[in-house]
Enzyme design. Structure first.
Site, PDB file in Angstrom:
ATOM      1  N   CYS A 156      -3.178   4.708  -1.599  1.00  0.00           N
ATOM      2  CA  CYS A 156      -1.723   4.537  -1.597  1.00  0.00           C
ATOM      3  C   CYS A 156      -1.436   3.070  -1.900  1.00  0.00           C
ATOM      4  CB  CYS A 156      -1.094   5.011  -0.291  1.00  0.00           C
ATOM      5  SG  CYS A 156      -1.488   4.046   1.182  1.00  0.00           S
ATOM      6  N   ARG A 191      -0.270   6.357   4.239  1.00  0.00           N
ATOM      7  CA  ARG A 191      -0.647   7.628   3.625  1.00  0.00           C
ATOM      8  C   ARG A 191      -2.147   7.788   3.402  1.00  0.00           C
ATOM      9  NH1 ARG A 191       3.111   7.213  -1.442  1.00  0.00           N
ATOM     10  NH2 ARG A 191       2.496   5.048  -1.173  1.00  0.00           N
ATOM     11  N   ASP A 227       6.230   7.687   0.655  1.00  0.00           N
ATOM     12  CA  ASP A 227       5.884   6.561   1.517  1.00  0.00           C
ATOM     13  C   ASP A 227       6.834   6.534   2.720  1.00  0.00           C
ATOM     14  OD1 ASP A 227       5.203   4.133   2.684  1.00  0.00           O
ATOM     15  OD2 ASP A 227       5.121   3.054   0.787  1.00  0.00           O
TER      16      ASP A 227
END
Length: 165
Positions: free
Chosen positions: A18, A24, A136
């Site tokens: 990420c 994440r 996100d």
């Protein structure tokens, strides 16, 4: 099935990516490791996580993400690091970005066509096609962290099925 998986395959390596490697991708790593352990496959598949940037290098996962993960039985133990193209593209079989920007950044880091073939988007493995990416959650509230875990649980199941196929 586990014995068949061991006989016909060599150890696979998966890198989850990420932006900053604090929400994440460490969550994907923890969810996937849990699934591997549940199925007794942790010696057959190894995973790690990284970020397309080094903004949070050396830091633990975001405390809010850790809290939501713990509620589901996951422990986020990885320490943030940036992607190292010279090492990671050689060592990993799958390099999985959480969203289109991550995938785009990974493709810019790729050194050749073989590297590009290793790049995937996390939601490509999801059975529920309601999301194009893993959003996100950093600037949002609790619902965003829960949504990330929901999507990752689904997509990690699909990734595991893909690895077994």
């Amino acid at each position: 099935m586990q014995e068949l998986f061991k006989i016909v395959s060599m150890k696979k390596r998966v890198l989850f990516v990420c932006l900053g490697n604090i929400c994440r991708s460490p969550s994907a790593e923890a969810v996937f490791n849990s699934m591997l352990e549940d199925q007794g496959l942790q010696s057959e598949v190894e995973c790690d996580s990284a970020g397309t940037t080094g903004y949070h290098a050396g830091e633990q996962a975001d405390r809010r993400m850790q809290s939501h993960a713990i509620e589901r039985g996951y422990r986020l133990t990885s320490i943030s690091r940036p992607v190292d193209p010279d090492r990671d593209f050689d060592e990993f079989d799958y390099i999985i970005g959480m969203d289109d920007n991550n995938v785009w950044d990974l493709k810019k880091m790729a050194r050749n066509l073989n590297d590009i073939r290793k790049i995937h988007k996390m939601t490509d493995f999801a059975s529920t096609k309601g999301y194009e990416s893993v959003p996100d959650p950093y600037y949002g509230g609790a619902d965003g962290f829960e949504l990330v875990l929901d999507i990752l649980e689904d997509a990690c199941e699909g990734l595991l099925a893909d690895l077994k196929a």
